[in-house]
Design a protein around this motif. Structure first.
Motif, PDB file in Angstrom:
ATOM      1  N   VAL A   1       3.879   4.143   3.518  1.00  9.50           N
ATOM      2  CA  VAL A   1       3.819   2.880   2.791  1.00  9.50           C
ATOM      3  C   VAL A   1       3.681   1.748   3.804  1.00  9.50           C
ATOM      4  O   VAL A   1       4.116   1.854   4.949  1.00  9.50           O
ATOM      5  N   ALA A   2       3.049   0.662   3.352  1.00  5.46           N
ATOM      6  CA  ALA A   2       2.887  -0.510   4.208  1.00  5.46           C
ATOM      7  C   ALA A   2       2.927  -1.761   3.345  1.00  5.46           C
ATOM      8  O   ALA A   2       2.362  -1.783   2.246  1.00  5.46           O
ATOM      9  N   THR A   3       3.586  -2.798   3.842  1.00  6.04           N
ATOM     10  CA  THR A   3       3.656  -4.084   3.164  1.00  6.04           C
ATOM     11  C   THR A   3       3.010  -5.126   4.061  1.00  6.04           C
ATOM     12  O   THR A   3       3.454  -5.342   5.185  1.00  6.04           O
ATOM     13  N   ILE A   4       1.954  -5.747   3.538  1.00 12.61           N
ATOM     14  CA  ILE A   4       1.138  -6.695   4.298  1.00 12.61           C
ATOM     15  C   ILE A   4       1.294  -8.063   3.648  1.00 12.61           C
ATOM     16  O   ILE A   4       1.164  -8.205   2.431  1.00 12.61           O
TER      17      ILE A   4
ATOM     18  N   LEU B   1       0.836  -1.197   0.000  1.00 12.54           N
ATOM     19  CA  LEU B   1       0.000   0.000   0.000  1.00 12.54           C
ATOM     20  C   LEU B   1       0.870   1.247   0.000  1.00 12.54           C
ATOM     21  O   LEU B   1       1.936   1.272   0.625  1.00 12.54           O
ATOM     22  N   GLN B   2       0.387   2.282  -0.668  1.00 17.55           N
ATOM     23  CA  GLN B   2       1.042   3.583  -0.625  1.00 17.55           C
ATOM     24  C   GLN B   2       0.031   4.650  -0.210  1.00 17.55           C
ATOM     25  O   GLN B   2      -1.171   4.454  -0.309  1.00 17.55           O
TER      26      GLN B   2
ATOM     27  N   VAL C   1       5.409  -1.357   8.309  1.00 13.07           N
ATOM     28  CA  VAL C   1       4.848  -0.048   7.984  1.00 13.07           C
ATOM     29  C   VAL C   1       5.904   1.037   8.132  1.00 13.07           C
ATOM     30  O   VAL C   1       6.844   0.922   8.925  1.00 13.07           O
ATOM     31  N   SER C   2       5.726   2.077   7.362  1.00 17.56           N
ATOM     32  CA  SER C   2       6.509   3.296   7.502  1.00 17.56           C
ATOM     33  C   SER C   2       5.541   4.433   7.241  1.00 17.56           C
ATOM     34  O   SER C   2       5.229   4.744   6.092  1.00 17.56           O
TER      35      SER C   2
END
Length: 267
Positions: A68-71, A34-35, A59-60
């Motif tokens: 941004v987040a990586t799930i 996600l951005q 997450v950042s």
């Protein structure tokens, strides 16, 4: 082994969490990047993702801007957050995901939009965007550690003529100016990246992932741009099964102006 990765500029993860949940239930990617999450890390909706089977989250984020987040359903190792242009904002996140006997490094990017005026001399936002692209050249597809790699996200540039609704009318519009399109293509080439969307969908076909909120009827006018990208190290080309641009998501209730893009692999 079937494996899928999705990218989506969600334009506020908390505001549109119901749309994210719908997407994950219906499409079930292994990894979702996600951005523009617009959410500080301590307020990120971790539990909602956990309830859908996504136990691994990096997450950042920051309040109200960027993020941004990586799930992932799979473990995330070696999580890194890289800064660009000596500006403290949250635009990059990388992590390594195990896929069978392989390891896949995924870079999640949100490139600056660049404002409205495509002149770095008078527009600091555009100067920032060009500086960001310059520093992205250091992100390589092959880092010599045996990992395959992906670079994806909202790169805020539509590089090809068929990535915009009108090449001629947008040549002086930020996201499709020559300095941006040539700059992004140079980043891709010097980094050794393959444009996986265009590897699957020929460059002769128009592909859009973003439609402005300003359009009265976005679907009818179809004045879109391909601002969201999925790049991969060349070894992933033969493993790529398909790419899905989920155009219908632009018509969901209270949507993002971007839609999800999913890359499906046989790894």
């Amino acid at each position: 082994m079937p494996f899928s990765v999705a990218t989506w500029n969600i334009n506020s993860v908390r505001l549109r969490m119901s749309l994210v949940e719908r997407f994950l239930r219906e499409h079930q990617p292994d990894v979702l990047c996600l951005q523009e999450t617009k959410c500080p890390d301590d307020l990120f909706p971790y539990e909602a993702f956990h309830a859908l089977g996504y136990a691994h989250i990096a997450v950042s984020g920051q309040k109200g801007y960027h993020g941004v987040a990586t799930i992932s359903r799979r473990p995330l190792d070696g999580v890194e957050r890289k800064g660009f242009c000596n500006i403290v904002d949250c635009r990059h996140l990388s992590a390594v995901v195990p896929v069978g006997v392989r390891r896949l490094r995924i870079h999640n990017f949100y490139v600056p939009a660049g404002g409205d005026e495509p002149d770095p001399a008078i527009n600091p936002k555009f100067a920032h965007k060009l500086g960001f692209l310059e520093e992205m050249k250091a992100i390589l597809a092959d880092t010599g550690d045996g990992c395959s790699s992906m670079l994806l996200g909202d790169l805020n540039i539509a590089p090809l003529e068929t990535d915009v609704w009108s090449h001629k009318q947008l040549l002086k519009v930020v996201s499709h100016t020559p300095v941006e399109t040539e700059g992004l293509e140079f980043v891709r080439h010097i980094g050794g990246w393959s444009d996986l969307i265009r590897h699957h969908i020929t460059p002769e076909q128009k592909v859009f992932t973003w439609w402005s909120y300003r359009a009265r009827d976005w679907d009818l006018s179809d004045r879109g741009r391909r601002l969201d990208h999925i790049w991969g190290s060349p070894d992933l080309e033969t493993d790529l099964a398909s790419v899905t641009v989920l155009r219908e998501a632009r018509g969901w209730e209270r949507p993002s102006d971007h839609v999800p893009v999913i890359a499906h692999f046989n790894l």
